[in-house]
Scaffold this motif. Structure first.
Motif, PDB file in Angstrom:
ATOM      1  N   LEU A   1       0.820  -1.213   0.000  1.00 44.82           N
ATOM      2  CA  LEU A   1       0.000   0.000   0.000  1.00 44.82           C
ATOM      3  C   LEU A   1       0.850   1.258   0.000  1.00 44.82           C
ATOM      4  O   LEU A   1       0.493   2.279  -0.558  1.00 44.82           O
ATOM      5  CB  LEU A   1      -0.901  -0.034   1.237  1.00 44.82           C
ATOM      6  CG  LEU A   1      -2.027   0.995   1.281  1.00 44.82           C
ATOM      7  CD1 LEU A   1      -3.011   0.765   0.139  1.00 44.82           C
ATOM      8  CD2 LEU A   1      -2.728   0.917   2.619  1.00 44.82           C
ATOM      9  N   PHE A   2       2.016   1.163   0.652  1.00 43.99           N
ATOM     10  CA  PHE A   2       2.834   2.364   0.817  1.00 43.99           C
ATOM     11  C   PHE A   2       3.943   2.493  -0.206  1.00 43.99           C
ATOM     12  O   PHE A   2       4.707   3.448  -0.170  1.00 43.99           O
ATOM     13  CB  PHE A   2       3.431   2.392   2.241  1.00 43.99           C
ATOM     14  CG  PHE A   2       2.354   2.454   3.290  1.00 43.99           C
ATOM     15  CD1 PHE A   2       1.681   3.656   3.512  1.00 43.99           C
ATOM     16  CD2 PHE A   2       1.987   1.327   4.007  1.00 43.99           C
ATOM     17  CE1 PHE A   2       0.677   3.721   4.460  1.00 43.99           C
ATOM     18  CE2 PHE A   2       1.001   1.394   4.945  1.00 43.99           C
ATOM     19  CZ  PHE A   2       0.331   2.589   5.189  1.00 43.99           C
ATOM     20  N   ARG A   3       4.036   1.503  -1.093  1.00 47.11           N
ATOM     21  CA  ARG A   3       5.055   1.615  -2.112  1.00 47.11           C
ATOM     22  C   ARG A   3       4.710   2.761  -3.059  1.00 47.11           C
ATOM     23  O   ARG A   3       3.525   2.991  -3.347  1.00 47.11           O
ATOM     24  CB  ARG A   3       5.155   0.308  -2.896  1.00 47.11           C
ATOM     25  CG  ARG A   3       6.597  -0.129  -3.057  1.00 47.11           C
ATOM     26  CD  ARG A   3       6.704  -1.447  -3.772  1.00 47.11           C
ATOM     27  NE  ARG A   3       5.417  -2.126  -3.898  1.00 47.11           N
ATOM     28  CZ  ARG A   3       5.138  -2.933  -4.913  1.00 47.11           C
ATOM     29  NH1 ARG A   3       6.011  -3.136  -5.866  1.00 47.11           N
ATOM     30  NH2 ARG A   3       3.993  -3.554  -4.956  1.00 47.11           N
ATOM     31  N   ASN A   4       5.699   3.512  -3.522  1.00 47.00           N
ATOM     32  CA  ASN A   4       5.461   4.655  -4.411  1.00 47.00           C
ATOM     33  C   ASN A   4       4.426   5.607  -3.832  1.00 47.00           C
ATOM     34  O   ASN A   4       3.515   6.068  -4.513  1.00 47.00           O
ATOM     35  CB  ASN A   4       4.980   4.191  -5.792  1.00 47.00           C
ATOM     36  CG  ASN A   4       6.061   3.431  -6.516  1.00 47.00           C
ATOM     37  OD1 ASN A   4       7.239   3.674  -6.287  1.00 47.00           O
ATOM     38  ND2 ASN A   4       5.650   2.517  -7.359  1.00 47.00           N
ATOM     39  N   LEU A   5       4.570   5.886  -2.532  1.00 49.01           N
ATOM     40  CA  LEU A   5       3.543   6.639  -1.835  1.00 49.01           C
ATOM     41  C   LEU A   5       3.295   8.012  -2.476  1.00 49.01           C
ATOM     42  O   LEU A   5       2.155   8.413  -2.705  1.00 49.01           O
ATOM     43  CB  LEU A   5       3.939   6.819  -0.358  1.00 49.01           C
ATOM     44  CG  LEU A   5       2.806   7.371   0.517  1.00 49.01           C
ATOM     45  CD1 LEU A   5       1.626   6.406   0.529  1.00 49.01           C
ATOM     46  CD2 LEU A   5       3.298   7.639   1.927  1.00 49.01           C
TER      47      LEU A   5
ATOM     48  N   ALA B   1       3.731   9.019  -5.488  1.00 49.75           N
ATOM     49  CA  ALA B   1       3.009   8.899  -6.758  1.00 49.75           C
ATOM     50  C   ALA B   1       1.529   8.659  -6.504  1.00 49.75           C
ATOM     51  O   ALA B   1       0.664   9.199  -7.185  1.00 49.75           O
ATOM     52  CB  ALA B   1       3.609   7.754  -7.577  1.00 49.75           C
ATOM     53  N   LYS B   2       1.252   7.852  -5.480  1.00 49.46           N
ATOM     54  CA  LYS B   2      -0.147   7.549  -5.197  1.00 49.46           C
ATOM     55  C   LYS B   2      -0.886   8.782  -4.692  1.00 49.46           C
ATOM     56  O   LYS B   2      -2.021   9.043  -5.081  1.00 49.46           O
ATOM     57  CB  LYS B   2      -0.244   6.407  -4.184  1.00 49.46           C
ATOM     58  CG  LYS B   2      -0.096   5.066  -4.881  1.00 49.46           C
ATOM     59  CD  LYS B   2      -0.090   3.912  -3.936  1.00 49.46           C
ATOM     60  CE  LYS B   2       0.154   2.632  -4.719  1.00 49.46           C
ATOM     61  NZ  LYS B   2       0.616   1.547  -3.885  1.00 49.46           N
ATOM     62  N   ILE B   3      -0.180   9.552  -3.810  1.00 45.73           N
ATOM     63  CA  ILE B   3      -0.819  10.781  -3.322  1.00 45.73           C
ATOM     64  C   ILE B   3      -1.073  11.735  -4.471  1.00 45.73           C
ATOM     65  O   ILE B   3      -2.135  12.347  -4.576  1.00 45.73           O
ATOM     66  CB  ILE B   3       0.070  11.451  -2.243  1.00 45.73           C
ATOM     67  CG1 ILE B   3       0.070  10.594  -0.988  1.00 45.73           C
ATOM     68  CG2 ILE B   3      -0.427  12.860  -1.932  1.00 45.73           C
ATOM     69  CD1 ILE B   3       1.043  11.048   0.069  1.00 45.73           C
ATOM     70  N   ALA B   4      -0.100  11.799  -5.371  1.00 49.50           N
ATOM     71  CA  ALA B   4      -0.247  12.721  -6.502  1.00 49.50           C
ATOM     72  C   ALA B   4      -1.432  12.358  -7.386  1.00 49.50           C
ATOM     73  O   ALA B   4      -2.054  13.224  -7.997  1.00 49.50           O
ATOM     74  CB  ALA B   4       1.039  12.737  -7.330  1.00 49.50           C
ATOM     75  N   SER B   5      -1.750  11.079  -7.438  1.00 48.49           N
ATOM     76  CA  SER B   5      -2.835  10.687  -8.343  1.00 48.49           C
ATOM     77  C   SER B   5      -4.203  10.741  -7.681  1.00 48.49           C
ATOM     78  O   SER B   5      -5.215  10.513  -8.333  1.00 48.49           O
ATOM     79  CB  SER B   5      -2.578   9.282  -8.893  1.00 48.49           C
ATOM     80  OG  SER B   5      -2.605   8.372  -7.827  1.00 48.49           O
TER      81      SER B   5
END
Lengths: 408, 299
Positions: free
Chosen positions: B12-16, B18-22
């Motif tokens: 869930l926290f990988r590439n956090l 990037a995930k927040i940005a999307s």
């Protein structure tokens, strides 16, 4: 998408102009030459009261402009005032409390006494309150006949629909299209409405359109109308134009015998330099039933929470209905005034005929006032199909009756 | 796939970042697309007129829709337009691309000419073809003035064939783009394939049909999606060219939706029609997605 960008552009304009007091943005769809000249009369009179008219003309017909106007009011960016056809188009906006109540002003100025016919004000009234100012009367019930065309076949210009129908085969032989008809639903629907009044009579029409009685729509009076419509369809078979003014032009040039079209057509005859009674003849009610409907335009005032804007709205409302403005506007527009107490001696032959009928009380409410936009669209679709196919009179009548049965 | 199971807690926290940005885009997609669609579908079961109101009337709007002649004609027109548009756009697009790919002289000139119509909007295309197909101004008049007096070609005024008049304009506008996409696909084919085919003595056409086209599958999928979305949303071309006429002979579903939502002030009827359009897209899309993605797992 196009509508959306237009919307954004007008919205931006609205925000930019709303800041000044006494300024009113007025939206309308009067953009042709004669119409624009008529609107200028409104603007001039309103500016003279110390306020400022900000013109918000929307190009295209009412069908294009109405959605833009309604979305703006619904979307929380109302204009100061707007043109709409009176009738049921604004019903739901009034119900939702988005339109300004004009009852106090109307009582103060005695609109009830001056507006003739009274049905115009009734159409502005919702649950006993008045919400709009009628500005003119347009009627559909006219047929325009070309003197040239009938001279070519050595026949006297007909004085009613039956004589016209009898002369039609001769016109056809001479290579003249008997009936000019633009291939658009609203024109075909309008012509059908005119024939209904002329052939079925006012009582049958009232039962169907006002009371939504499907049995009458299935009955013999309406059968005769549909038979006549089939005749008219055959007369118009060679009329390949789309726009109403192109169809009117066929009558002006003598390429067509006649056209069933509302009184706005006479603007075209005027522009072409033709004289009523010499170059063309107009027959109200197809020369059979001299009754005019009283559709037309009205102005509505969306609710805006600002005292100065409200004051300007009231000033505009009373300007629109004042005698001088009514005369100046309607002479330019070619429509009839909403007041019975003013002098229109400058009007031409056809307008005088219309005024006489109004005075004699030969009026009926327009379809706009009785049928919802939904039902009207369904009937227009049916008419568009009927006029361009070989649908039989019986089939068309049955489907018409079905629409009336489900009308709200 | 198998290794992700072990790392699941940290997944869930990988590439956090990037995930927040999307997140904004995900929210937009959910609220605007999914939310808007759901809202439309819900209100299509009501009796809303000018303003959306939540008084449910069950399937009334759909019953009325499917007994309306204009809607049935719209569907029929869309089917005819869609069927022929799909076939001819692919066929003409690919043929033009293959011809251009034969290393002809002046390829740039031809490519520009073929692609140029795509630069015009549908409104301009519609108006231009309205004039070209007008019997008094366009093709019919030109042929008659050359001596063939009895020549008749007047599709836009004949209710039976008017949709083909629109099809011609649609093809003229759309094939250029498909040609360019096909050409790009053809250029992506390795020269060695051609050499190998020549060594094996396979004819040019046979090479195209048997070897090149199967290799261009992704390109065809792209082209198909582009053409299909163009078919479903066809609206402005019809408005500009015939405005649904003569009569209601060239009506299309999108026009029905707009007309009933705004002109007839019957939102629910318009919503019902647009829901039917969505359903038809889904009916086409699901088997395709199943074949496309479900098939790969098995392979």
């Amino acid at each position: 998408m196009k509508t959306f960008t237009k919307l954004m552009a007008t919205a931006a304009l609205g925000v930019a102009t709303a800041a000044h007091a006494g300024e009113l943005e007025v939206t309308h769809w009067w953009t042709s030459g004669g119409e624009a000249a008529a609107v200028a009369e409104f603007a001039k009179a309103f500016d003279a009261t110390g306020n400022k008219w900000v013109d918000g003309a929307i190009a295209g017909s009412g069908g294009t402009a109405r959605p833009i106007i309604i979305s703006r009011i619904l979307g929380g960016d109302p204009m100061g005032a707007t043109q709409l056809n009176h009738g049921r188009q604004a019903e739901e906006l009034i119900e939702a409390g988005l339109m300004t109540d004009l009852t106090d002003l109307a009582e103060e100025q005695g609109w009830k006494e001056i507006v003739n016919p009274p049905s115009l004000l009734d159409a502005c009234t919702f649950e006993g309150r008045i919400y709009c100012v009628p500005v003119n009367i347009h009627s559909w019930q006219w047929i325009w006949l070309s003197h040239d065309a009938f001279a070519k076949i050595d026949t006297a210009v007909p004085s009613n629909w039956n004589e016209f129908a009898a002369a039609a085969p001769k016109l056809e032989e001479a290579g003249i299209v008997p009936l000019a008809m633009g291939q658009q639903g609203w024109q075909q629907n309008g012509a059908f409405g005119v024939m209904t009044i002329a052939i079925a009579g006012l009582d049958a029409w009232r039962k169907v359109v006002v009371d939504k009685d499907a049995d009458t729509a299935r009955g013999p009076e309406y059968a005769a109308v549909f038979e006549a419509a089939v005749d008219a369809r055959n007369f118009a078979a060679d009329s390949n134009v789309q726009d109403w003014n192109l169809a009117t032009n066929m009558v002006i040039t003598g390429n067509a015998g006649g056209q069933i079209m509302g009184d706005w057509a006479q603007g075209e005859f005027q522009v072409a330099g033709q004289v009523a009674g010499e170059d063309y003849t107009c027959l109200p009610g197809l020369g059979v039933n001299e009754i005019l409907d009283t559709g037309g335009d009205a102005f509505y005032f969306p609710v805006i929470d600002d005292e100065e804007t409200k004051a300007a709205q009231m000033a505009l409302a009373s300007t629109l209905i004042s005698p001088e403005v009514q005369v100046a506007f309607n002479l330019k527009k070619g429509s009839l005034p909403v007041r019975g107490d003013i002098d229109l001696s400058a009007a031409n032959d056809c307008m005088q005929k219309g005024l006489d009928i109004l005075k004699a009380g030969g009026v009926m409410p327009s379809g706009d006032m009785n049928l919802s936009a939904d039902t009207q669209t369904q009937i227009e679709d049916l008419m568009a199909e009927f006029w361009t196919s070989d649908m039989s009179a019986g089939d068309a009548q049955e489907r018409y009756a079905d629409i009336i049965a489900s009308a709200d | 796939m198998s290794s992700s199971k072990a790392r699941k807690p940290s997944g869930l926290f990988r590439n956090l970042s990037a995930k927040i940005a999307s997140v904004p885009m995900v929210l937009t997609a959910l609220v605007v697309f999914v939310g808007g669609t759901a809202w439309t579908v819900v209100y299509s079961f009501t009796s809303s007129k000018l303003l959306p109101k939540l008084n449910f009337v069950g399937l009334d709007q759909y019953e009325r829709l499917w007994s309306t002649r204009r809607w049935l004609i719209s569907i029929e027109n869309l089917a005819i337009y869609g069927f022929f548009s799909m076939i001819f756009t692919l066929l003409i697009g690919f043929t033009l691309a293959a011809l251009l790919d034969r290393k002809i002289r002046g390829e740039n000139v031809f490519r520009t000419i073929f692609l140029y119509p795509f630069a015009l909007s549908f409104v301009v295309t519609g108006l231009a073809w309205q004039w070209i197909l007008n019997p008094d101004l366009g093709v019919q008049n030109v042929v008659r003035s050359m001596g063939w007096e009895s020549f008749a070609f007047n599709p836009l005024n004949d209710p039976d064939i008017v949709i083909y008049g629109i099809l011609i304009a649609g093809l003229w506008q759309g094939t250029g783009l498909i040609m360019v996409i096909m050409l790009a696909g053809l250029r992506g084919i390795d020269e060695d394939i051609w050499k190998a085919a020549r060594v094996d003595g396979i004819g040019t056409i046979k090479t195209y049909v048997r070897v090149i086209i199967p290799m261009m599958r992704p390109v065809f999928v792209t082209a198909l999606v582009l053409i299909a979305s163009g078919i479903i949303k066809i609206y402005d071309l019809v408005v500009a060219q015939t405005n649904g006429g003569p009569g209601i002979a060239s009506e299309v579903p999108a026009k029905y939706v707009i007309n009933y939502m705004f002109r007839a002030q019957n939102l629910a009827q318009g919503f019902a029609a647009s829901t039917m359009m969505l359903v038809s897209v889904i009916i086409i899309l699901i088997p395709w997605a199943y074949l496309e993605f479900g098939g790969k797992k098995r392979g």
